[in-house]
Design a protein around this motif. Structure first.
Motif, short mmCIF file in Angstrom:
data_model
loop_
_atom_site.label_atom_id
_atom_site.label_comp_id
_atom_site.label_asym_id
_atom_site.label_seq_id
_atom_site.Cartn_x
_atom_site.Cartn_y
_atom_site.Cartn_z
N LEU A 111 -36.33 18.37 -17.67
CA LEU A 111 -36.37 17.24 -16.74
C LEU A 111 -37.42 16.21 -17.12
O LEU A 111 -37.57 15.20 -16.44
CB LEU A 111 -36.67 17.76 -15.32
CG LEU A 111 -35.60 18.66 -14.71
CD1 LEU A 111 -36.08 19.21 -13.38
CD2 LEU A 111 -34.29 17.90 -14.53
N GLY A 112 -38.15 16.49 -18.19
CA GLY A 112 -39.18 15.55 -18.61
C GLY A 112 -40.38 15.52 -17.69
O GLY A 112 -41.07 14.51 -17.56
N LYS A 113 -40.62 16.66 -17.03
CA LYS A 113 -41.76 16.71 -16.12
C LYS A 113 -42.85 17.60 -16.70
O LYS A 113 -42.58 18.48 -17.50
CB LYS A 113 -41.31 17.27 -14.75
CG LYS A 113 -40.34 16.33 -14.06
CD LYS A 113 -39.89 16.84 -12.71
CE LYS A 113 -38.95 15.83 -12.07
NZ LYS A 113 -38.42 16.29 -10.78
N GLN A 114 -44.08 17.32 -16.29
CA GLN A 114 -45.19 18.13 -16.76
C GLN A 114 -45.64 19.01 -15.60
O GLN A 114 -46.00 18.52 -14.53
CB GLN A 114 -46.33 17.25 -17.25
CG GLN A 114 -45.94 16.48 -18.50
CD GLN A 114 -47.02 15.53 -18.93
OE1 GLN A 114 -48.16 15.64 -18.52
NE2 GLN A 114 -46.66 14.58 -19.77
N VAL A 115 -45.61 20.30 -15.84
CA VAL A 115 -45.89 21.23 -14.75
C VAL A 115 -46.89 22.28 -15.21
O VAL A 115 -46.74 22.87 -16.28
CB VAL A 115 -44.60 21.95 -14.29
CG1 VAL A 115 -44.91 22.88 -13.13
CG2 VAL A 115 -43.53 20.95 -13.91
N ASP B 122 -27.83 20.06 -12.43
CA ASP B 122 -27.39 21.25 -13.16
C ASP B 122 -28.44 22.34 -13.11
O ASP B 122 -28.20 23.46 -13.52
CB ASP B 122 -27.04 20.89 -14.61
CG ASP B 122 -28.25 20.40 -15.38
OD1 ASP B 122 -29.14 19.83 -14.75
OD2 ASP B 122 -28.29 20.62 -16.60
N LEU B 123 -29.62 22.02 -12.62
CA LEU B 123 -30.64 23.06 -12.58
C LEU B 123 -30.65 23.83 -11.26
O LEU B 123 -30.42 25.02 -11.22
CB LEU B 123 -32.02 22.44 -12.81
CG LEU B 123 -32.27 22.04 -14.26
CD1 LEU B 123 -33.56 21.30 -14.38
CD2 LEU B 123 -32.27 23.28 -15.14
N SER B 124 -30.90 23.10 -10.20
CA SER B 124 -30.99 23.83 -8.94
C SER B 124 -29.62 23.99 -8.29
O SER B 124 -29.44 24.82 -7.43
CB SER B 124 -31.95 23.14 -7.99
OG SER B 124 -31.72 21.76 -7.95
N GLY B 125 -28.68 23.17 -8.72
CA GLY B 125 -27.39 23.23 -8.05
C GLY B 125 -26.43 24.19 -8.72
O GLY B 125 -25.56 23.81 -9.48
#
Lengths: 120, 119, 657
Positions: free
Chosen positions: C353-357, C474-477
């Protein structure tokens, strides 16, 4: 007793093979990938080569192909140590020039029986 | 002497075959190597081709320890070639290994192999 | 492992396999950054080596397990399957699972566990088939005869490949008398002969009772390298008829028996740390001492020893409680096994998702009941996916909001009272009230957001029908909405709530009972009957004036509670209890929550709080709706345990009807 080249990147598998064959009086040389096996093969002669299929640097299939291209290894039995799931690998190995295969898992008795069979 | 025994043992000597004693005079003697398997056959073939013109070849198979189908196939072809040319093939002995292999492959009669010399 | 030669190399195998797993893991992670064919080969090789070695060195469980992973990798390698985050994640979990198996192998413990069994199924499912469907092919050919004719003609290249017909015929000679005729018709002229090629052929008569399979085995390596015909000369009729059919059956039986054994072993064992068992033994030892002390009162109690008796009974009570806790503790396993899957999953999803976690795991050693542990994974996975997908923002958005680029996702497990609390919190955007209200209105869940508190709005996301295709990615769904999370947690006797602050983030709190075998509950009286209401579902208990109740059309009663109208469920009506309190102002309403909805349970009054050992009603009697089980009270009578979630469902059905 025969001169055998055992090729496998797995130290445990190679060790088991070498240990078993030496116990039966054979002279065993070990190589941990296809490339090293070719180097060893060029420098000597062997009555039988046992080679794993999946190895780094040079895999068993490519090794067989190159070894078969060497005049001194025409007709020398080369057995692939393979797993039952890979019928296509067996065929690929055969196409490259392998003599046959020994299906993993095998125990020392099976190994010796196969070696005896191929050495006549 | 080995040749005579060979003729008796294998029976029915064919037209082209003579005893070793008869053939030895002008014949080329070729000794088969102890390891007479596929890797040795190119050299053996070259050697045999080189003496084919002589018409009479005597094979010495006493030293043969290891032999394979490639070797026996080459010898069958030699035998046939000599037969077609009216030449002769004779044996100066054949080892147990050579006899066993030829027997298993159904080639002993064609090759007119002598029995192994008792050790 | 009978062979010393094998034992000698078993340890070497374990060592190199652990190294191989490290390689697999780092390659899988690198692969996720962009697929390189060589990485796939490396991963495949590692899996392959483990598989081959596992069986050789006496770990067939591991071998069959790795087999599935290897098949999957083989498809990836052969280009038949694209690698994606799902496969990487599955394979990474496989790596973890194998590490566990090797650790158990080293300790000499059984290799399989529930995680392995589950993964095996997932891998098989990923391959698009059920686990190991072994087909047995019946051979219709005659397979035993007194004499055989074998026609064998090698292809020219067979010799160079190391298969000497001489060797094959010699092997045949081991099966019976041979009469060998060489066929010379295809021989070339001598000068044209390549001596490494074979142009001979053979017809071999084999006399002696041999099996076709034995003959075929001689030629197994040269299939495709020769023409081969194996024909019986004299058929042994009886043997041929008999061997065709029954040959298949035992194989199937063995497979079925094995499957049965594996499943039963999986469902009936739990691994227990030695110190837990030692603790139990100590406790039992103390119980025995207390019992023998109490035994001295068998002949009567006189006043001088009354203090001693009291002391003995107190000890007995303490030991009983400790013993109960310890026995329950046997079923308790650390939540680490569930938490461990998240570092990689979080990494995978955030990258995608291009997020930094940054993931924080707290309280991994918190222990949960084995059954709860096995079932909490899915809801947690969903909450974590949801938090990254919907909660945390992209780096640019975070910067704009004055936050650091990297978001924090925190999983924390802890004991709180008699419960396990697992929190999934993020420092993301928090819930968007307007968007939720708009969606809920659009879905027909509510008429408008007016008058709804933030808590009630947040709760909407747990409503069935809220998560739909429009909001899924497509990830959580994956067809799983938050309603399923809530239902899964409710099935475990727990609850899930959300607290959210706009711009600051959200906290999902899962509250679970420590064990499914014991619940904390309030004992309520309804006429002569006693009912246990699980503490975890209780919001409040209130006494109402008669005027606070509104009766609606159809006979239903509603009461106002924190801005909502909640239905009243009169337990005496539901369970048919005579002599119960009927006047609202004389009894008590216990406000309970289940599946995101609240109802008021009307009872006569509360007797007290107690721990109840849950007995299955289904196992002892039959399933009763509104009841999740029964327990035996101190006086020996039976009390039913109220199934709050079930009651809420019954209530909503009644509402619809």
């Amino acid at each position: 007793m025969a001169k055998i080249l055992a090729v496998d990147d797995s130290a445990s598998m190679r060790g088991m093979v070498a240990f078993t064959l030496r116990g039966a009086g054979h002279e065993v040389t070990e190589a941990e990938n296809g490339q090293l096996a070719l180097d060893v093969a060029r420098g000597g002669s062997f009555d039988l080569v046992l080679a794993d299929v999946n190895m780094p640097v040079l895999d068993g299939i490519a090794m067989v192909r190159e070894m078969r291209a060497m005049d001194s290894y025409k007709g020398v039995p080369i057995l692939m140590l393979t797993t039952e799931s890979h019928t296509d690998k067996k065929m690929e190995g055969k196409a490259a020039g392998a003599t046959g295969w020994l299906v993993k898992p095998f125990d020392p008795e099976q190994l010796l029986a196969t070696v005896k069979r191929v050495l006549g | 002497m080995a040749g005579k025994r060979a003729a008796k043992d294998t029976g029915e000597p064919q037209a082209g075959a003579k005893t070793a004693a008869q053939a030895d005079a002008g014949a080329a003697v070729v000794a088969l190597p102890p390891d007479c398997r596929i890797a040795a056959q190119a050299a053996l073939k070259a050697q045999l081709m080189g003496v084919l013109e002589r018409g009479a070849i005597v094979l010495d198979g006493q030293q043969v320890e290891r032999v394979d189908t490639a070797a026996l196939q080459l010898l069958v072809l030699l035998r046939r070639e000599l037969g077609e040319r009216g030449g002769t093939l004779a044996w100066r002995g054949a080892s147990e290994a050579l006899n066993e292999a030829a027997g298993l492959l159904g080639l002993a009669r064609i090759l007119e192999l002598p029995a192994a010399r008792p050790a | 492992m009978v062979n010393a030669a094998l034992a000698q190399f078993q340890q070497v195998f374990i060592e190199e396999s652990l190294e191989g797993l490290d390689t697999m893991e780092s390659s899988l992670l690198a692969l996720d950054d962009g697929g390189d064919a060589e990485l796939v080969h490396t991963i495949f090789r590692a899996a392959h080596s483990i598989k081959g070695g596992a069986a050789t060195f006496g770990f067939p469980e591991m071998s069959s397990f790795t087999h599935e992973a290897e098949s999957l990798l083989d498809e990836v390698r052969g280009g038949k399957r694209a690698i994606d985050g799902g496969i990487v994640e599955l394979l990474l979990r496989t790596v973890d699972c194998l590490r566990g198996m090797f650790a158990r192998a080293r300790a000499g413990e059984p290799l399989n566990d529930a995680v392995a069994e589950g993964l095996r199924g997932e891998l098989a499912a990923a391959m698009g088939r059920g686990a190991a469907a072994g087909g047995v092919q019946a051979r219709r050919e005659v397979d035993q005869a007194d004499a055989w004719t074998i026609r064998f003609r090698p292809h020219p290249g067979m010799l160079a490949g190391g298969n000497d017909p001489l060797r094959l015929i010699r092997e045949l000679a081991g099966l019976g008398e041979l009469a060998v005729t060489a066929e010379l018709d295809r021989l070339p002229a001598l000068d044209r002969l390549d001596p490494a090629e074979c142009h001979l052929g053979w017809t071999i008569e084999l006399a002696g009772p041999a099996k076709r399979a034995d003959i075929a085995a001689v030629f197994d390596w040269v299939e495709g390298e020769c023409e081969l015909a194996i024909e019986p000369k004299h058929v042994v009729a009886a043997a041929a008829a008999a061997s065709a059919a029954p040959a298949a059956a035992p194989v199937a039986d063995v497979a079925a028996a094995r499957a049965q054994r594996e499943t039963s072993a999986e469902s009936s064992t739990v691994r227990v740390a030695i110190d837990k068992i030692d603790g139990l033994i100590n406790l039992v030892g103390e119980l025995v001492i207390t019992q023998s002390m109490l035994d001295t009162f068998r002949d009567g109690v006189d006043a001088s020893r009354l203090a001693l008796l009291e002391q003995g009974l107190a000890q007995l009570a303490r030991h009983t409680r400790e013993l109960q806790e310890s026995v329950m503790g046997i079923r308790m396993l650390p939540i680490a096994s569930v938490f461990n899957r998240f570092p990689r999953m979080v990494r995978d999803i955030s990258q995608k998702l291009g997020k930094q976690v940054r993931l924080e795991l707290v309280g991994e050693h918190t222990e949960l009941d084995k059954t709860v542990l096995e079932k909490i994974g899915d809801p947690l996975v969903h909450l974590v996916r949801n938090a990254i997908d919907h909660g945390l923002e992209l780096p640019a958005q975070r910067r704009a909001a004055g936050k650091g680029d990297t978001g924090t996702l925190r999983l924390e497990a802890s004991h709180r009272g008699g419960n396990i609390v697992v929190e999934v919190s993020d420092d993301g955007a928090g819930l968007n009230r307007e968007a939720i209200v708009a969606k809920a209105v659009q879905r027909g869940l509510i008429a408008s957001g007016e008058g709804l508190g933030d808590e009630a709005v947040a709760d909407l996301i747990f409503q069935p029908g809220f998560s739909t295709a429009a909001v899924t990615t497509d990830l959580s769904g994956r067809g799983v909405g938050m309603d399923v999370v809530r239902r899964n947690v409710a099935d475990l006797g727990g609850s899930v709530t959300i607290r959210s602050t706009s711009g600051k983030g959200s906290v999902f709190t899962i509250t679970l009972p420590l064990t499914l075998a014991i619940i904390d509950g309030l004992t309520a009286a309804v006429g002569e009957e006693r009912y246990i209401v699980p503490l975890v579902s209780i919001v409040e208990s209130i006494q109402l004036q008669r005027e606070a109740i509104r009766t609606v059309v159809g006979g239903g009663e509603l009461f106002r509670f924190r801005g909502d109208y909640l239905p009243v469920i009169r337990l005496h009506e539901l369970f048919g209890c005579p002599d119960a309190v009927r006047a609202i102002d004389e009894g008590l309403l216990i406000v309970v929550e289940g599946e995101g909805a609240r109802v008021g349970l009307f009872v006569d009054g509360l007797i007290g709080q107690q721990q109840a050992v849950v007995k299955s009603l289904e196992a002892n009697y039959r399933r009763v709706s509104g009841v999740s089980g029964a327990t035996i009270l101190a006086d020996g009578s039976v009390a039913l345990i109220v199934d709050v979630a079930g009651m809420v469902r019954m209530q909503s059905r009644r509402k619809v009807a």
